[in-house]
Structures are given as structure tokens and as C-alpha cells.
Design an enzyme around this catalytic site. Sequence first.
Site, PDB file in Angstrom:
ATOM      1  N   HIS A 111       0.977  -1.084  -0.064  1.00 33.23           N
ATOM      2  CA  HIS A 111      -0.070   0.072  -0.070  1.00 33.23           C
ATOM      3  C   HIS A 111       0.870   1.330  -0.095  1.00 33.23           C
ATOM      4  O   HIS A 111       0.427   2.483  -0.191  1.00 33.23           O
ATOM      5  CB  HIS A 111      -0.903   0.186   1.337  1.00 33.23           C
ATOM      6  CG  HIS A 111      -1.929  -1.098   1.185  1.00 33.23           C
ATOM      7  ND1 HIS A 111      -2.780  -1.340   0.036  1.00 33.23           N
ATOM      8  CD2 HIS A 111      -2.104  -1.962   2.251  1.00 33.23           C
ATOM      9  CE1 HIS A 111      -3.529  -2.239   0.621  1.00 33.23           C
ATOM     10  NE2 HIS A 111      -3.198  -2.823   1.630  1.00 33.23           N
ATOM     11  N   ASP A 136      -2.821 -10.581  -2.442  1.00 32.21           N
ATOM     12  CA  ASP A 136      -3.566  -9.993  -1.101  1.00 32.21           C
ATOM     13  C   ASP A 136      -4.993  -9.692  -1.268  1.00 32.21           C
ATOM     14  O   ASP A 136      -5.247  -9.277  -2.381  1.00 32.21           O
ATOM     15  CB  ASP A 136      -2.751  -8.837  -0.715  1.00 32.21           C
ATOM     16  CG  ASP A 136      -2.963  -8.274   0.722  1.00 32.21           C
ATOM     17  OD1 ASP A 136      -2.250  -8.694   1.633  1.00 32.21           O
ATOM     18  OD2 ASP A 136      -4.051  -7.735   0.858  1.00 32.21           O
ATOM     19  N   HIS A 141      -6.339  -7.066  -0.395  1.00 27.46           N
ATOM     20  CA  HIS A 141      -6.572  -5.572  -0.916  1.00 27.46           C
ATOM     21  C   HIS A 141      -5.736  -5.217  -2.244  1.00 27.46           C
ATOM     22  O   HIS A 141      -4.764  -5.572  -2.226  1.00 27.46           O
ATOM     23  CB  HIS A 141      -5.947  -4.820   0.300  1.00 27.46           C
ATOM     24  CG  HIS A 141      -6.602  -5.042   1.595  1.00 27.46           C
ATOM     25  ND1 HIS A 141      -6.358  -6.158   2.790  1.00 27.46           N
ATOM     26  CD2 HIS A 141      -7.736  -4.574   2.039  1.00 27.46           C
ATOM     27  CE1 HIS A 141      -6.813  -6.057   3.710  1.00 27.46           C
ATOM     28  NE2 HIS A 141      -7.902  -5.237   3.390  1.00 27.46           N
ATOM     29  N   ASP A 201      -4.659 -12.735   3.261  1.00 28.51           N
ATOM     30  CA  ASP A 201      -5.815 -12.304   4.035  1.00 28.51           C
ATOM     31  C   ASP A 201      -7.009 -12.461   3.065  1.00 28.51           C
ATOM     32  O   ASP A 201      -8.423 -12.309   3.650  1.00 28.51           O
ATOM     33  CB  ASP A 201      -5.845 -10.581   4.534  1.00 28.51           C
ATOM     34  CG  ASP A 201      -5.192  -9.966   3.481  1.00 28.51           C
ATOM     35  OD1 ASP A 201      -4.985 -10.328   2.126  1.00 28.51           O
ATOM     36  OD2 ASP A 201      -4.892  -8.862   3.825  1.00 28.51           O
TER      37      ASP A 201
HETATM   38 ZN   LIG Z   1      -4.227  -7.057   2.601  1.00 29.19          ZN
END
Ligand SMILES: [Zn+2]
Length: 307
Positions: free
Chosen positions: A126, A163, A165, A244
Site C-alpha cells: 500500500h 492479497d 486488498h 487475507d
Molecule cells: Zn491485505
Amino acid sequence: MAVAFLSHPHCLLHNMGDDHPEHPSRLGAIEDELHVRGLYDLLLHRDAPRASIEHLVRVHPLRYVEGLANRSPAAGLAHIDPDTWMCPDTFEAALRAAGANVLATDLVLTGVARRAFCNVRPPGHHAERTTAMGFCFFNNVAVAARHALDHYGLERVAILDFDVHLGNGTEDVFRDDPRVLLCSSYQYPLWPNLDPPTVPGRIVNCALPPGSGSDAFRKAVEERWITALDAFRPQLLLISAGFDAHVADEMANLRLTTADYGWVTEVACMLADRHAHGRIVSTLEGGYDLRALAASAATHIERLLLA
Ligand SMILES: [Zn+2]
């Protein structure tokens, strides 16, 4: 040939509070599971060095690196974003996490190891060029990619990011770099609430709606990632390995299983063998249910160890 496993004790000292899901115990959970499966002693262990300024400024402006150092608190926690904090050990841990990716790339590109896994935190995907966010400070996988491209002169590096996200930071770094192919799968809608367009031959974004499971994930990889990777012919595969999207992980609403992480790793190995002399550098991103994280990461590493 060996599979390297890189970590550093300082990665355990970055602590955003005992209630924070991105907790130091994540790394130990993975190591414990590797011991249980008899895999730990099969790996080539290396302590992560610090990333140097030279390594970091290939991704982040110098003023960003210095700004982060200046925000490092002498005691307590410094607020970075609503979910992200620096403790006195965070900056050093972030240097080690990025440095693990540099050394892993060195080991793989000089033939010391065939593949590598960086068991490090803070995670990185991120972190944008000029913004720390979402538990991330330096974009570890981007530091590895730029090291391979700028130091070793590779022409084509692929980054796979599964991931749950979106890796907004990695996309921010490489949006205009034709030497990098970025293949992602992620839940949408979900923080950071972005679903950027696919750019043919450059960025393959596979948004999965909440509730999606193995079938949707595998279909996206088979139909969209593999085609793009075969056309791109990467000389090195990097993996932003977040776990995740597992059904047991309460951070999001995808329904992947431990077996899915073994499967996608097998696909990555097949593609690395086909195009990149087998070379893979994988680095830990998310994964917050400790049992699911440990099982999924160990399965990922187990598959990297198979020839
Ligand atoms: Zn994540």
C-alpha cells in the site's frame, strides 16, 4: 537449488499496539508452522540487512524517506493514517523489510537460491511513492523490482499480488514503467476502495466481489494472469504474498482456502520455470488470522521448495 528465507529480529519490534491486527506474532506463527511441517531446516536462512538510501530512492523520493525518519517517535506511537502508526522501532523494521527484498533478489539473481521468501513486516504494497498508508511504509516488492531492473539490468519483471486488498502503492510506483507487469486479484469493494482499469500488457486487475471463493479466484488467474505473463515473458517473478483473502480471515470477505495458496504458488512456479529460470522472490503482505496465515504461508513456502 536452495530456497532462501529472510527475516530479522527487528521486524518483531515494530508494534502498533496489541489490538492491532498487523501484529508481531504473525511472523512467529509462520515460523512455528514451518517447524511443525519439517520445512524450517530445509530453508537457507539469512538475516535481512537494512535497505540503503540508494535502494529506497529508486522507489521513494529522498524527502519521503527523510520525512519518515523524522516522524519516528522517541517513545509511544506516531500517527500516520487511521490504521497505521510508527513506534520507535518501526523505521528500523521497515528498513529491514525492504532490505530483505534486496538481499533476496541478490540471492536469486546470482544463483545462490532459486526462490526466496521474505518473512518480514511492516508489509509494503500500500505504500505509494510519497504516502505511507495501510500498515505500509516502504514498498518492499517495488524495491526488489527496481533493484532487479536498475542494478541487474533485467528488462522484464512481473509482480503477482494475491492479497485481498488492491496493491495501490505498487501500482502507483509502476504505472508508467513498461518493464513491469503487475497482475493482481483483490476484493472490491474493499479498502482502499479503488478498482483501477486494466492496462493491456502492463496491469491486469482482477476485482472479485465479496463472497467470491476458489472458483472465481482460479478462473481469474487462469484466464487473465497466465495469458498476460506468457506474453510478457518475465525474467523474474515477484510475489506480494498476502493471505487475507482466506475464508477464515475477518479482514475481508473472500473465501479462499489454504489449498488455493498452494495452487497459485504452483502456477507461479510453472511460469517462473517457463520464463525466468525458476526465479521467484516472494514477500509477506497481509494475513491476519494467525492459524490461516500460518497454514497458508507454510503451504506457499512448501510449494516454493518443490523443484
Ligand atoms: Zn491485505
